[in-house]
Design a protein around this motif. Structure first.
Motif, mmCIF file in Angstrom:
data_model
loop_
_atom_site.group_PDB
_atom_site.id
_atom_site.type_symbol
_atom_site.label_atom_id
_atom_site.label_comp_id
_atom_site.label_asym_id
_atom_site.label_seq_id
_atom_site.Cartn_x
_atom_site.Cartn_y
_atom_site.Cartn_z
ATOM 1 N N GLY A 169 -7.284 1.762 -13.337
ATOM 2 C CA GLY A 169 -6.335 0.700 -13.026
ATOM 3 C C GLY A 169 -6.078 -0.259 -14.163
ATOM 4 O O GLY A 169 -5.298 -1.204 -14.005
ATOM 5 N N THR A 170 -6.697 -0.036 -15.318
ATOM 6 C CA THR A 170 -6.471 -0.918 -16.465
ATOM 7 C C THR A 170 -5.010 -0.848 -16.900
ATOM 8 O O THR A 170 -4.460 0.246 -17.114
ATOM 9 C CB THR A 170 -7.384 -0.520 -17.642
ATOM 10 N N LEU A 171 -4.378 -1.986 -17.019
ATOM 11 C CA LEU A 171 -2.979 -2.089 -17.441
ATOM 12 C C LEU A 171 -2.920 -2.728 -18.817
ATOM 13 O O LEU A 171 -3.524 -3.777 -19.060
ATOM 14 C CB LEU A 171 -2.181 -2.930 -16.433
ATOM 15 N N VAL A 172 -2.197 -2.091 -19.738
ATOM 16 C CA VAL A 172 -1.997 -2.617 -21.086
ATOM 17 C C VAL A 172 -0.498 -2.748 -21.332
ATOM 18 O O VAL A 172 0.239 -1.763 -21.259
ATOM 19 C CB VAL A 172 -2.635 -1.703 -22.153
ATOM 20 N N GLU A 173 -0.050 -3.961 -21.600
ATOM 21 C CA GLU A 173 1.360 -4.211 -21.896
ATOM 22 C C GLU A 173 1.560 -4.740 -23.314
ATOM 23 O O GLU A 173 2.680 -5.032 -23.710
ATOM 24 C CB GLU A 173 1.935 -5.214 -20.891
ATOM 25 N N GLY A 174 0.466 -4.871 -24.067
ATOM 26 C CA GLY A 174 0.567 -5.440 -25.407
ATOM 27 C C GLY A 174 1.018 -4.472 -26.471
ATOM 28 O O GLY A 174 1.332 -4.879 -27.589
#
Length: 379
Positions: free
Chosen positions: A280-285
């Motif tokens: 579930g880890t979300l990365v938007e960077g």
């Protein structure tokens, strides 16, 4: 359960079959004499092939799909359920089979939270293409590419205050030239318009997840498919509703074959990077040059560092600006009926992948599957 299909107390027909042609022959003969007597049929096939796989499986599946019959196979070669060495393992397998049967008959298995900012009714579309392995051609004396199969899944989310316990799905397959995975504009137009008519829905939003498009095709092939979907949304509006020419649309590309890995940091007593990021880890960077991009770590096995999926938002209409696409994507990763936890991609994409793989194993590459009758029986 709110299923439109009900099993009888006993099978209406019991077919005893052998291997290969002795398997599909009796099935074809029985269905030819039985089909006219019943409006809907669900076929349970308990097989025990000589090898690990059953050569009759794609033949019978193609036969049933062409006729629009729901079916479920259980391979006793994989595990002998009539004399199980490990009852726990047998129960796990049979529970999975039961989930598939329940879902195929139109019952929603998992409940997920759809963001309230998403206009409803909404349609979720999953697209994938399967490339069959090369097969030997005796005339050319070499292996040649077999035709590909494109699969499109359309799922309806009615919304509202009451839980919508029934699954509404429409699926369609298209035979493609070997190795060809693009140019699906017309296929998407036909499928979306047919789905809206079949399921009688006037959507207020449409979210598309497309697997199998590379970066070089985002501004060409993706645009063609977006135009096809828009045309299908306009063409398929039910006659009883006021036509909405501008259904807000978002088109997201899923890329699984990437080199990116997300590692955990700040675990007490452990060096940074020893473990993969949790599920579930979300990365938007990490952003692309042209399009909004986000990464989601779908699953996290304890002894490996899995790769996340890169989601590229190629298009998002202004009316959907308040819809959190990463949140919606992650919720639908929990909606796949064959698995009890999250998967890497939204359920409609995984179902499209499985359907394309199934159709790609047919002699006609899934060209003659009866989509309308299957939607009627399953939904």
């Amino acid at each position: 359960m709110n299923s439109t299909f009900r099993f009888s107390e006993a099978p209406i027909e019991l077919i005893r079959a052998g291997d290969n042609e002795k398997h599909w022959g009796p099935v074809e003969k029985c269905l030819g004499s039985t089909a006219s007597s019943y409006q809907n049929i669900f076929v349970l096939d308990f097989n025990n092939p000589r090898g690990s796989t059953d050569p009759a499986y794609p033949v019978i599946k193609s036969m049933l799909a062409t006729s629009g019959y729901l079916s479920q196979f259980l391979n006793f070669k994989t595990y002998s359920h009539d004399n199980p060495r490990d009852l726990k393992r047998s129960n796990i397998i049979l529970q999975g089979v039961a989930r598939q049967i329940i879902q195929k008959t139109g019952v929603r298995l998992w409940w997920v939270n759809i963001p309230s900012s998403l206009p409803t009714p909404s349609v979720f579309v999953g697209v994938d293409v399967f490339h069959a392995p090369k097969v030997y051609d005796p005339k050319q004396n070499k292996k040649v590419a077999k035709g590909s199969c494109a699969a499109i899944i359309v799922q309806v989310n009615r919304g509202g205050n009451q839980p919508w316990s029934q699954i509404e799905l429409f699926s369609q397959t298209f035979a493609r030239e070997p190795g060809k995975e693009y140019d699906l504009g017309e296929a998407l137009k036909d499928t979306v318009s047919a789905a809206l008519r079949e399921l009688n829905v006037a959507p207020q939003s449409c979210i598309v997840w497309r697997d199998g498009i590379g970066d070089s095709s985002l501004d060409s092939d993706a645009l063609e498919e977006i135009n096809g979907i828009r045309a299908g949304l306009k063409e398929g509006q039910p006659s009883t509703s006021s036509v909405n020419d501008d259904v807000p649309l978002s088109y997201i590309v899923c890329q699984k074959r990437i080199d990116t890995k997300i590692l955990a940091k700040g675990i007490a007593g452990e060096p940074d990077g020893k473990y993969g990021a949790p599920s579930g880890t979300l990365v938007e960077g990490i952003q692309g040059v042209q399009h909004c991009t986000f990464y989601i770590n779908g699953n996290a096995p304890p002894y490996s560092t899995p790769k996340p999926v890169r989601f590229i938002v190629v298009h998002k209409d202004q009316k959907l600006e308040k819809v959190p696409l990463p949140e919606l994507t992650w919720e639908l990763c929990h909606d796949y009926p064959n698995w009890t936890g999250p998967i890497k991609v939204p359920s409609v994409v995984q179902m499209a992948h499985k359907l394309a793989e199934l159709g790609g194993g047919f002699a006609d590459c899934g060209k003659n599957i009866n989509a309308s009758l299957i939607a009627e029986l399953g939904g």
